[in-house]
Design a protein around this motif. Structure first.
Motif, PDB file in Angstrom:
ATOM      1  N   ASN A 109       0.834  -1.205   0.000  1.00 24.78           N
ATOM      2  CA  ASN A 109       0.000   0.000   0.000  1.00 24.78           C
ATOM      3  C   ASN A 109       0.869   1.256   0.000  1.00 24.78           C
ATOM      4  OD1 ASN A 109       0.979   0.202   2.639  1.00 24.78           O
ATOM      5  ND2 ASN A 109      -0.853  -0.755   3.507  1.00 24.78           N
ATOM      6  N   GLY A 110       0.228   2.392   0.189  1.00 18.32           N
ATOM      7  CA  GLY A 110       0.961   3.648   0.158  1.00 18.32           C
ATOM      8  C   GLY A 110       2.018   3.753   1.233  1.00 18.32           C
ATOM      9  N   TRP A 114       5.978   4.422   0.712  1.00 20.11           N
ATOM     10  CA  TRP A 114       6.638   5.511   1.441  1.00 20.11           C
ATOM     11  C   TRP A 114       7.877   5.011   2.170  1.00 20.11           C
ATOM     12  CZ3 TRP A 114       6.849  10.603   1.867  1.00 20.11           C
ATOM     13  CH2 TRP A 114       7.374  11.170   3.022  1.00 20.11           C
ATOM     14  N   PRO A 155      -1.456   0.803  -5.240  1.00 26.67           N
ATOM     15  CA  PRO A 155      -1.372   2.217  -4.834  1.00 26.67           C
ATOM     16  C   PRO A 155      -0.747   3.089  -5.923  1.00 26.67           C
ATOM     17  CG  PRO A 155       0.330   0.931  -3.738  1.00 26.67           C
ATOM     18  CD  PRO A 155      -0.578  -0.060  -4.415  1.00 26.67           C
ATOM     19  N   LYS A 156      -1.161   4.330  -5.931  1.00 22.04           N
ATOM     20  CA  LYS A 156      -0.568   5.286  -6.861  1.00 22.04           C
ATOM     21  C   LYS A 156       0.880   5.540  -6.462  1.00 22.04           C
ATOM     22  CE  LYS A 156      -1.183   9.874  -8.877  1.00 22.04           C
ATOM     23  NZ  LYS A 156      -2.024  11.103  -8.889  1.00 22.04           N
TER      24      LYS A 156
END
Length: 364
Positions: A109-110, A114, A155-156
């Motif tokens: 996911n994001g 990150w 996710p983007k």
């Protein structure tokens, strides 16, 4: 539940392997005969049970089985194996393994993205390096979603800003100087690169059966993006090719009568650069030079995209700054000379009007 190979379904041992093997028909009708990847009977049985459960859920409830990052990497590398940049793809996948190696694709996911970005920045990597890692993650996940249907979404992944774009190209005088200091076999490569914009591997791998001097065209079957393309040959490129006729029956460019089997940027390349007084220059920068010259000569970005074999316009827009012909008229609008001339015309016109007015009053 252990069986001999060829017996009823289940797990079994093979004399040529240290792992347990699976021989089963899943609830979706798919037949599976593969290694369980473990020497533990209990783990092999658990893996078979998982395969059956995933197949059942997918068949009856439309729930896709979970796939791991490592499974995706294996398939991704298999598809990329024929690329000339395959070793780079392998290296990036290895560097990503500490972050993603233990994850399922639907767990990425994001926050995970990150953590990769921050982890690599803390190592001192530049934005350009981190962006290459992120581009690989994005390409793999997009393939898992669009082509393999392993996941429904991902996710983007936005690339980092601040990446310094390399802007290195030669003037015509510098290019001539470099060619003069190159050995003949190397000078031929440089001249052809400047005439066509071809990459190093596209030049050294060019074969005579893919060249038609009468039609002034060469065809490339192996390119960086994997798409074959035609290369129009101008007079400079044709001159270089004609000079190579007779050196080798198959390959156009050779060294001592043999095809190139090593990097172009060897000691001969660096010696020529030093003798020509050119610093911080790579062979691939000849392609940047070719593109920059084209834009300066008025070649449009769309024409340049087709000439260079780029897949997207974004790759070509970096050269847009070199073409300024369409702004020439706009640039003249604030010229000092133009402003002074306009002022003189206005002043002269005003004086002429006053003179005419005074003459009309004095006339009888």
């Amino acid at each position: 539940m252990a069986r001999n190979e060829g017996s009823r379904e289940g797990i079994y041992r093979r004399p040529d392997s240290g792992f347990w093997w699976i021989n089963a028909t899943l609830p979706n009708g798919k037949r599976v005969r593969q290694s369980a990847g473990t020497d533990s009977k209990e783990d092999a049985q658990a893996y078979l049970a998982k395969l059956k459960l995933d197949a059942y859920r997918e068949t009856h409830f439309g729930i896709k089985p979970q796939r791991s990052w490592q499974e995706a990497v294996i398939r991704y590398l298999e598809l990329k194996r024929n690329l000339r940049s395959f070793s780079d793809v392998q290296r990036i996948c290895r560097l990503l393994d500490p972050y993603l190696g233990s994850m399922m694709l639907n767990q990425i996911n994001g926050d995970v993205i990150w953590s990769i970005v921050q982890g690599e920045l803390k190592k001192g990597n530049k934005p350009a390096t981190v962006n290459r890692y992120m581009s690989t993650v994005r390409a793999l996940l997009r393939m898992a979603r669009d082509e393999w249907q392993w996941i429904d979404s991902f996710p983007k992944i936005k690339l980092l800003a601040g990446e310094v774009e390399r802007d290195r190209w030669l003037t015509h005088e510098e290019a001539d100087r470099l060619i003069r200091h190159c050995a003949p076999h190397l000078a031929a490569l440089v001249r052809y690169a400047l005439a066509t914009g071809c990459r190093a591997a596209e030049i050294t791998g060019l074969e005579w059966n893919r060249v038609d001097l009468d039609r002034r065209t060469a065809w490339l079957n192996q390119t960086k993006n994997g798409t074959p393309r035609g290369v129009p040959l101008n007079e400079d490129a044709i001159e270089v090719l004609r000079e190579q006729i007779g050196n080798h029956l198959r390959f156009c460019f050779t060294f001592r009568g043999e095809p190139w089997r090593w990097q172009i940027t060897n000691s001969g390349w660096h010696t020529a650069l030093e003798a020509a007084g050119i610093r911080d220059f790579r062979f691939h920068d000849l392609r940047h030079t070719w593109a920059s010259w084209h834009r300066q000569a008025g070649t449009s970005c769309d024409e340049l995209k087709e000439l260079g074999g780029w897949k997207s316009r974004e790759m070509v827009d970096r050269y847009a700054k070199y073409g300024t012909e369409h702004l020439a008229v706009a640039a003249t609008r604030i010229e000092r000379v133009r402003a002074e001339n306009v002022g003189n015309i206005v002043t002269f016109s005003s004086r002429s009007a006053k003179t005419k007015d005074l003459a009309s009053r004095l006339s009888p």
